[in-house]
Write a protein that holds these residues in place. Sequence first.
Motif, PDB file in Angstrom:
ATOM      1  N   ILE A 202       1.004  -1.456  -0.035  1.00 10.50           N
ATOM      2  CA  ILE A 202       0.085   0.398  -0.037  1.00 10.50           C
ATOM      3  C   ILE A 202       1.110   1.616  -0.267  1.00 10.50           C
ATOM      4  O   ILE A 202       1.741   1.410   1.241  1.00 10.50           O
ATOM      5  CB  ILE A 202      -1.239   0.044   1.314  1.00 10.50           C
ATOM      6  CG1 ILE A 202      -1.931  -1.686   1.177  1.00 10.50           C
ATOM      7  CG2 ILE A 202      -2.025   1.301   1.053  1.00 10.50           C
ATOM      8  CD1 ILE A 202      -2.468  -1.017   1.981  1.00 10.50           C
TER       9      ILE A 202
ATOM     10  N   ARG B 115      -0.571   7.776  -0.552  1.00 11.67           N
ATOM     11  CA  ARG B 115      -0.783   9.056  -1.752  1.00 11.67           C
ATOM     12  C   ARG B 115      -0.837  10.714  -0.655  1.00 11.67           C
ATOM     13  O   ARG B 115      -2.317  11.307   0.586  1.00 11.67           O
ATOM     14  CB  ARG B 115      -2.026   9.869  -2.274  1.00 11.67           C
ATOM     15  CG  ARG B 115      -1.742  10.593  -3.132  1.00 11.67           C
ATOM     16  CD  ARG B 115      -2.804  10.791  -4.580  1.00 11.67           C
ATOM     17  NE  ARG B 115      -3.098  11.943  -5.202  1.00 11.67           N
ATOM     18  CZ  ARG B 115      -2.736  12.821  -4.288  1.00 11.67           C
ATOM     19  NH1 ARG B 115      -3.375  13.264  -3.498  1.00 11.67           N
ATOM     20  NH2 ARG B 115      -3.181  14.005  -5.536  1.00 11.67           N
TER      21      ARG B 115
ATOM     22  N   GLU C  61      -1.868  20.845  -3.917  1.00  6.41           N
ATOM     23  CA  GLU C  61      -2.174  19.752  -4.083  1.00  6.41           C
ATOM     24  C   GLU C  61      -3.907  19.896  -4.976  1.00  6.41           C
ATOM     25  O   GLU C  61      -4.242  21.412  -5.204  1.00  6.41           O
ATOM     26  CB  GLU C  61      -2.890  19.236  -2.732  1.00  6.41           C
ATOM     27  CG  GLU C  61      -4.018  18.377  -2.427  1.00  6.41           C
ATOM     28  CD  GLU C  61      -2.501  17.148  -2.686  1.00  6.41           C
ATOM     29  OE1 GLU C  61      -4.320  15.849  -3.193  1.00  6.41           O
ATOM     30  OE2 GLU C  61      -1.535  17.053  -2.273  1.00  6.41           O
TER      31      GLU C  61
ATOM     32  N   TYR D 211      -1.912  -1.254  -4.028  1.00  6.49           N
ATOM     33  CA  TYR D 211      -3.270  -0.093  -3.769  1.00  6.49           C
ATOM     34  C   TYR D 211      -2.250   1.036  -3.278  1.00  6.49           C
ATOM     35  O   TYR D 211      -1.392   1.223  -2.864  1.00  6.49           O
ATOM     36  CB  TYR D 211      -4.014  -0.333  -2.976  1.00  6.49           C
ATOM     37  CG  TYR D 211      -4.597  -1.556  -2.543  1.00  6.49           C
ATOM     38  CD1 TYR D 211      -5.649  -2.325  -3.952  1.00  6.49           C
ATOM     39  CD2 TYR D 211      -4.640  -3.059  -2.100  1.00  6.49           C
ATOM     40  CE1 TYR D 211      -6.392  -3.472  -4.226  1.00  6.49           C
ATOM     41  CE2 TYR D 211      -4.710  -4.083  -2.344  1.00  6.49           C
ATOM     42  CZ  TYR D 211      -5.731  -3.914  -3.431  1.00  6.49           C
ATOM     43  OH  TYR D 211      -6.299  -5.396  -3.391  1.00  6.49           O
TER      44      TYR D 211
ATOM     45  N   ASN E 209      -5.667   7.531  -0.824  1.00  4.42           N
ATOM     46  CA  ASN E 209      -5.220   8.997  -0.145  1.00  4.42           C
ATOM     47  C   ASN E 209      -5.687   9.243   0.864  1.00  4.42           C
ATOM     48  O   ASN E 209      -6.660   9.233   1.841  1.00  4.42           O
ATOM     49  CB  ASN E 209      -6.305   9.402  -1.608  1.00  4.42           C
ATOM     50  CG  ASN E 209      -6.131  10.886  -1.143  1.00  4.42           C
ATOM     51  OD1 ASN E 209      -5.572  11.948  -1.235  1.00  4.42           O
ATOM     52  ND2 ASN E 209      -6.406  11.976  -3.273  1.00  4.42           N
TER      53      ASN E 209
ATOM     54  N   ALA F  51      -3.655  11.778   1.603  1.00  2.00           N
ATOM     55  CA  ALA F  51      -4.285  14.198   1.512  1.00  2.00           C
ATOM     56  C   ALA F  51      -4.546  14.955   2.810  1.00  2.00           C
ATOM     57  O   ALA F  51      -3.996  15.728   3.363  1.00  2.00           O
ATOM     58  CB  ALA F  51      -4.254  14.101   0.760  1.00  2.00           C
ATOM     59  N   ASP F  52      -6.301  14.437   2.930  1.00  2.00           N
ATOM     60  CA  ASP F  52      -6.854  15.123   3.254  1.00  2.00           C
ATOM     61  C   ASP F  52      -6.418  15.249   5.177  1.00  2.00           C
ATOM     62  O   ASP F  52      -6.028  16.025   6.347  1.00  2.00           O
ATOM     63  CB  ASP F  52      -8.144  15.635   3.805  1.00  2.00           C
ATOM     64  CG  ASP F  52      -8.358  15.925   2.508  1.00  2.00           C
ATOM     65  OD1 ASP F  52      -7.790  16.437   1.515  1.00  2.00           O
ATOM     66  OD2 ASP F  52      -9.679  14.967   1.801  1.00  2.00           O
TER      67      ASP F  52
ATOM     68  N   ASP G 241      -1.590   4.239  12.824  1.00  2.00           N
ATOM     69  CA  ASP G 241      -2.546   4.711  13.445  1.00  2.00           C
ATOM     70  C   ASP G 241      -4.412   5.024  11.570  1.00  2.00           C
ATOM     71  O   ASP G 241      -4.585   3.640  11.001  1.00  2.00           O
ATOM     72  CB  ASP G 241      -3.809   5.554  14.021  1.00  2.00           C
ATOM     73  CG  ASP G 241      -4.604   5.414  14.565  1.00  2.00           C
ATOM     74  OD1 ASP G 241      -4.825   5.489  15.946  1.00  2.00           O
ATOM     75  OD2 ASP G 241      -5.487   6.240  13.819  1.00  2.00           O
ATOM     76  N   TRP G 242      -4.079   5.801  10.735  1.00  2.00           N
ATOM     77  CA  TRP G 242      -5.021   5.701   9.771  1.00  2.00           C
ATOM     78  C   TRP G 242      -4.520   4.729   9.191  1.00  2.00           C
ATOM     79  O   TRP G 242      -5.252   3.860   8.436  1.00  2.00           O
ATOM     80  CB  TRP G 242      -4.929   6.626   9.028  1.00  2.00           C
ATOM     81  CG  TRP G 242      -5.834   6.899   8.259  1.00  2.00           C
ATOM     82  CD1 TRP G 242      -6.427   8.270   8.522  1.00  2.00           C
ATOM     83  CD2 TRP G 242      -5.899   6.563   6.732  1.00  2.00           C
ATOM     84  NE1 TRP G 242      -7.199   7.767   7.493  1.00  2.00           N
ATOM     85  CE2 TRP G 242      -6.243   6.899   6.310  1.00  2.00           C
ATOM     86  CE3 TRP G 242      -4.797   5.658   5.972  1.00  2.00           C
ATOM     87  CZ2 TRP G 242      -7.127   6.549   4.771  1.00  2.00           C
ATOM     88  CZ3 TRP G 242      -4.869   5.524   5.112  1.00  2.00           C
ATOM     89  CH2 TRP G 242      -5.858   6.178   4.032  1.00  2.00           C
TER      90      TRP G 242
ATOM     91  N   ARG H 255      -7.275  -0.159   9.126  1.00  2.00           N
ATOM     92  CA  ARG H 255      -6.894  -0.364   7.371  1.00  2.00           C
ATOM     93  C   ARG H 255      -6.265  -1.711   7.428  1.00  2.00           C
ATOM     94  O   ARG H 255      -6.854  -2.454   6.704  1.00  2.00           O
ATOM     95  CB  ARG H 255      -6.789   0.996   6.170  1.00  2.00           C
ATOM     96  CG  ARG H 255      -7.701   1.819   6.356  1.00  2.00           C
ATOM     97  CD  ARG H 255      -7.559   2.577   5.846  1.00  2.00           C
ATOM     98  NE  ARG H 255      -8.470   4.103   5.992  1.00  2.00           N
ATOM     99  CZ  ARG H 255      -8.818   4.883   6.919  1.00  2.00           C
ATOM    100  NH1 ARG H 255      -8.556   4.022   8.091  1.00  2.00           N
ATOM    101  NH2 ARG H 255      -9.765   5.068   7.597  1.00  2.00           N
TER     102      ARG H 255
END
Lengths: 390, 374
Positions: free
Chosen positions: B31, B34, B40, B70, B73, B75-76, B109-110, B114
């Motif tokens: 993975i 991004r 951006e 994969y 994203n 980014a945010d 974490d994020w 996943r």
Amino acid sequence: MAVRTVYMDHSATTPVDPRVVEAMLPYFTEVYGNSASIHRFGRAAAKALEESRRTVAAILGCHPTEIVFTGSGTESDNLALRGVAFAQRRAGRGNHLIVSSVEHHAVLNTARQLEEVFGFEVTYLPVDEYGMVNPDDVGRAIRKDTVLISVMYASNEVGTIQPIAEIARIARAKGIPFHTDAVQAGGMLDLDVNRLGVDLMTLSAHKFYGPKGVGVLYIRQGTPYLPTITGGGHERGRRAGTVNVAGIVGLATALRLAQESRESENARLRRLRDRLIQGILERVPDARLTGHPTERLPHHASFVFKGINGEELLLALDVEGIAASTGSACTSGRAEPSEVLVAMGLPHDWAIGSLRLTLGKSSTDEDIDYVLEVLPRAVARLREMQAVEV
Amino acid sequence: MTRVVVAMSGGVDSSVAAALLVEQGYEVIGIMLRLWGEGEGAGASTNRCCTLEDMELAYRVADHLGIPFYVLNVADFFKKTVVDFFIAEYLAGRTPNPCLRCNRLVRFDWLLRRALALGAEYLATGHYARVRVVDGRYQLLRGVDPHKDQSYVLAVLGQHELRHAMFPVGGYTKEEVRALARRFGLPVAEKPESQDLCFLADGDYRAFLRRHAPEALRPGPIKDTRGRILGEHQGLAFYTIGQRRGLGIAAGVPLYVVDLDPVENAVIVGTAEELGRRSCLLEGVHFVSGEFPSAPFRATVKVRYRAREIPAWIIPMPDRQARVVLDEPIRGLTPGQAAVMYDGEVVLGLGIIMRTEREPPPEVMETLAASVLA
């Protein structure tokens, strides 16, 4: 790595039927002439081209000269919208277009460009909770200067079949050309342009087991149309460019085969699809079917799952060998819901969790079993993950 | 088969990490994240951790290894949690290390969430660090290559993260990793190292702040340690502890930035001697073991990613605070940076430097003396 693979993304594309490949092959190597050439090589190609045109015309119930072969469904939509809009403006008939708010981007973004760059006015029709256009809204949106109406036959995203014949009657009564993007309907629904009453219709071969890179634009005789791909006089001046004979033979063969098995295959798909829908709604909590419960494509099942991201679900399914889609053109990774689902009134935390499963010839009961086994677990895991997010 | 997600960047280290795991028989999923970069929205990310070229390279590596790949994203989320934090810290007069925050919140974490949701048991990265289990507790160890050791930026991890973390290249030197890349036939073996912060377009954080936080441009006084005004500065964020150049003041002796005062919006300068500090207060103190010690203890402390380690006393305090008393004064003890504590090759934990002193306050010395005697 995955134990088994299940392809449930037939609305994205289908494999080419081996009989179609067989029919196409001679036109790469043996009958390779340019169909516009006057010599015997060209004539042999032109013969295949015109035979294909007659095959397609017979299925659409139109005259062969009303069939224009193009390079894709997107191209057909572009040619239709710009072609009619520009011709109508040139004839001084007006400046106003009507499209539904749930069109494929091929129509939607073309309409937006006509609006933003070329100064047309566009009305975007609302839809109900099933993603369906109300014909009365079409009637109300029509103005004196309306020059084109375009509403898709069936939604790629939620599978809902639009009341095309009714909309066509309204358009016809006002003398306004009516285009339908029938890309998702090709090979599955009735394509007779007179029963439907449409003036322009888009098809794409790779959605019904034909090759990619070939499309159809049906243009009813007498419809105002200005070619926007200009060049030689191919396709009676309506779409310039050397004709893709092999692809067109493939398209015509595929459409004929699909038409022949349509009734029985649709019944088979409907049964599998209903098992899938019922199984998912039973096994996954906080799941909803999107689109119309009955007026929908026979192979199409689409859902939203509350509180998860559809794209992450796709990834989890892919890891387990299941190929699916969120249904919308991806806005990769950003938690932005699809415009179609928003237009249908779904709240944000439902709309981002969309999943589309579309069946096809290869689909079996075992495929359904496998999805029903894997999907509930994948959704549960994603929800567990979201629940602890800070 | 045990499933592992590898965070791939298109670089040598994460590519070799993936290859080693495939060789060891894991079911590997690549993975790439991004991340946010300046500019951006213009299609591809402009973040240097995930340019189109890197993405292409990572894809080729995954293809070469026959593993799925994969791009996610983030980014945010990265902008919100890492970049905005970076800006806010500068505005508060501190010098942040966004990599630690990224490892804690974005990677571990994020992405870890996943990975687990994909049914993976582990998240692997290309960091030079190691994980060891002792009596059911997870320890974070330095990487074996002293020049590449990245345990500093991973000191934010805890028991849960380490239980699911793998650092497959941590047991190798950089040279060995490059040799492995060649042996595996990876198309990245000769790729140069990346430096600087990934989201800065040109590596110039001052120019970045000028573009993204113009409020950091508020000029104010430059004072000496006795409060005399010596000149004017261009905004606190443009100065860092230990900085000598670009102050625009003339003095008989070389002057350095010794402090930034966000309340007075003042840059404080002093002599080289005044720059030396041996005490600091840490906040947000975290221990990898998950257990917060109650008594003062000895450790070696790294006050910046590339700093020399200094032996020190650590005095735990309430509210996740701690006091560090170094055995010798050092230059460049900077609020906002992480002080990472080691016991030999084991990473104990870290805290963020909030305040520094030339000498520890007397009550701290008393506490220390009392506890040492006890």
